[in-house]
Each structure stands twice: as C-alpha cells, then as structure tokens.
Design an enzyme around this catalytic site. Structure first.
Site, mmCIF file in Angstrom:
data_model
loop_
_atom_site.group_PDB
_atom_site.id
_atom_site.type_symbol
_atom_site.label_atom_id
_atom_site.label_comp_id
_atom_site.label_asym_id
_atom_site.label_seq_id
_atom_site.Cartn_x
_atom_site.Cartn_y
_atom_site.Cartn_z
ATOM 1 N N PRO A 193 0.724 -1.215 0.275
ATOM 2 C CA PRO A 193 0.127 0.046 -0.034
ATOM 3 C C PRO A 193 0.851 1.115 -0.137
ATOM 4 O O PRO A 193 2.049 1.226 0.345
ATOM 5 C CB PRO A 193 -0.985 -0.204 1.402
ATOM 6 N N HIS A 216 -1.685 1.890 6.919
ATOM 7 C CA HIS A 216 -2.761 2.092 7.723
ATOM 8 C C HIS A 216 -3.890 1.054 6.832
ATOM 9 O O HIS A 216 -4.093 1.723 5.724
ATOM 10 C CB HIS A 216 -3.270 3.238 8.186
ATOM 11 N N PHE A 217 -4.640 0.221 7.649
ATOM 12 C CA PHE A 217 -5.341 -0.781 6.460
ATOM 13 C C PHE A 217 -6.492 0.083 5.989
ATOM 14 O O PHE A 217 -7.346 0.731 6.787
ATOM 15 C CB PHE A 217 -5.630 -2.137 7.367
ATOM 16 N N HIS A 218 -6.765 -0.191 4.775
ATOM 17 C CA HIS A 218 -7.853 0.654 3.989
ATOM 18 C C HIS A 218 -8.433 -0.102 2.846
ATOM 19 O O HIS A 218 -7.267 -0.903 2.286
ATOM 20 C CB HIS A 218 -7.295 1.875 3.473
#
Length: 333
Positions: free
Chosen positions: A256, A260-262
C-alpha cells in the site's frame, strides 16, 4: 449505405457539425472517451470522442498548460494533500450564459505540497519488477521497513480524518461496529472527481491501528471483514442509488501507499490501470476466502504466506531489499 443528396457534397469535417446528439452510449477511460448516438439528416450514426493526451514535448508546453488552468474549485484538503476541479481552456472573460451557469471543469487536480523524495519516486515513470515476498523476507526485512515508515509520521493525514479534525464533511459513513476494534469510516478518494459514477472511487479507513497492511489480517478477523464488506456495499448503494452491490469492486493494495489498513471501493466498470492491476490489487473477497482456508494452530495470518507483487525500481523496497536479495547480498549491507 450511400450518402444522402444533402451530405454527398459535404466535406468530412462538415459532417461533425451536422451531427445531432441524441444519446450517450458509453463513457470509459476514466471519462476521457465517450460514444454518442445521433443523426445526420435523420440517419443514425455514432460519434466517438476522446480527449487527446497531454502535450509534454517541452518545458514551455508544460508551462503553457499550467498557465491555461482556470476556474479552480477546491474540493478539499488534508495535511499536504489538496484536490481541485478546474478548467483547461484558459480564462474566459466574457462567458456565455450557458457557460456561466455550467462552467466546464474538465480537469481533476491533486496538489501535494510540500512533497518529499518518496512522493517524487512514486509519481515518476519507472520500470516495474515482480517480486516474491516470502514469510521470512516479510518478517526479517519488510516488516521493519513498514515500522520505520510509520515512525516517520506519514500517517498524520489519516489520523486527522479518523479523529475528526479534517474532511468530516466528506465522510459518507462512520460505523462503530460492535466494539472499539470494529469501527471504520468511508469517504471519497482524492483521485475521484465526485461526480462521475463510472469512475467512482471511495476509501474505507478502519479505526484500529494494529493492522498496517493485509499481512496483519488473521483468520479470526473473517467475521469482522465480512461485516465490513457488507456495510461498505450497503452504504455505497445507499449514497449512490444509481449503483447496485454487484457493480462495486472492493480491493486492498499490497504494497500500500501508506501503512494503515484501508479498502478501495470502485465501480467495477472503472478501467483497471496500474493501481488495479495483478500484482498490486488483492480482491477483498479473495482475501477473506484465503483467510478461511488458512490452516495451523493458533490464529494463522497472511504474514505466514508468500505474496508476489510488483514494485517500481525507484521504490526503496526494491533498491534496499529485493535488489540486494536478487544479487545474493544481504539487505542493509
């Protein structure tokens, strides 16, 4: 079919003027190409119009392009990121009533300022490489790299949104879920013009901060991920009634842009450029299925599998980790 008497003596250029538009058939290439149905002297025809590529032959041409930008409308800003709609046609000091009522803003602009060397690398043209990141490479080299990037403070703009300091007027959904670790919110991606459903692009940002990437997803997260998927689809079709759930695609990037997970939420008809290509985008449904089939004691995760993906040669992951490994050297030495 032979030309009618009215058109037989017309130049090819004159036919365009006589074309009477009746219907939009299709819009693609992120809105840069349209197919129009119409008539010339009561005989149906199709006109396909495509915006020309940007002229880039010299610095003077690029400067002239920039000088012609007008009718700039700010869509939002957060930290070093700003996004706008604008016109590429130059200033019009005497617009017609129709132009004044509906200004043609044919440019979507993103401004990153001040930018870093990392931004410059990301947006520069570069050769791609396919790499296989084993679980061992991830633990030994990539995970420490992720940690270092997070420590540099590159997530300030994400936390601004999650903590309610910026872009709150753009939030489409804020869902607290069933507990403090379930929460997430949705808002438009900065690359979307916020008008064209065919190029719809939203982001779902999770509240919890212990998931840096898909590598942190565990088998026990499956119920939460299914809940998140359902709520994202439900909120999207509620906000944009022109879409149905099976017209929406959900995917996660690896690597990514930020750790930060998205989840990316796009119209399935959006043409798959580099960011949706194999080796960059991993479908959420496929990730859930993979998690369900993980075996082993405890709570196995995607940190335990090999992942193959693409990297640009300017990426630090390539120059500092995968290129040395390819050359038989130890990264960092």
């Amino acid at each position: 079919m032979a030309d009618s008497p009215e058109t037989s003596n017309l130049t090819p250029e004159a036919l365009i003027t006589k074309f009477q538009v009746t219907k939009l058939l299709k819009q693609d290439q992120n809105g840069r190409r349209i197919a129009l149905l119409g008539t010339i002297d009561n005989t149906q025809g199709i006109l396909v119009a495509e915006r020309a590529a940007f002229a880039t032959e010299s610095l003077a041409i690029l400067q002239a392009f920039h000088a012609a930008i007008s009718r700039i409308n700010n869509l939002g800003d957060n930290d070093i990121y700003r996004w706008y709609l604008a016109s590429s046609g130059g200033h019009n000091n005497d617009p017609t009533p129709a132009e004044a009522a509906n200004p043609q803003q044919d440019l979507k602009l993103n401004l990153i300022w001040p930018c870093t060397a990392r931004h410059i690398k990301k947006y520069s043209d570069q050769q791609l490489r396919m790499v296989t990141e084993t679980a061992e490479i991830y633990r030994t080299h990539v995970r420490p790299y992720m940690h270092a990037k997070r420590e540099e403070g590159q997530l300030g703009w994400v936390f601004n949104i999650l903590e309610g300091r910026t872009e709150q007027e753009d939030v489409i959904l804020r869902d607290e879920g069933h507990g403090p670790e379930d929460g997430f919110l949705m808002l438009p991606d900065l690359n979307w013009d916020r008008k064209s459903l065919g190029s719809l692009h939203l982001l779902a940002l999770v509240q919890r901060r212990d998931i840096w990437s898909l590598r942190d997803l565990k088998r026990s997260f499956v119920p939460w991920l299914k809940y998140l998927r359902g709520r994202v689809l439900e909120a999207t079709v509620s906000m944009y009634p022109g879409l149905e759930e099976d017209q929406i695609k959900l995917y996660v990037h690896y690597q990514p842009t930020y750790y930060h997970f998205h989840i990316h939420v796009v119209n399935v008809m959006l043409e798959a450029g580099a960011t949706q290509a194999t080796g960059k985008a991993f479908g959420l449904e496929n990730l859930i299925s993979q998690l369900e089939t993980l075996s082993g004691d405890g709570d196995p995760s995607l940190a335990d599998v090999d992942l193959t993906y693409s990297l640009g040669e300017a990426s630090e992951l390539w120059t500092d980790i995968f290129l040395p490994l390819k050359q038989g050297k130890q990264p960092g030495r």
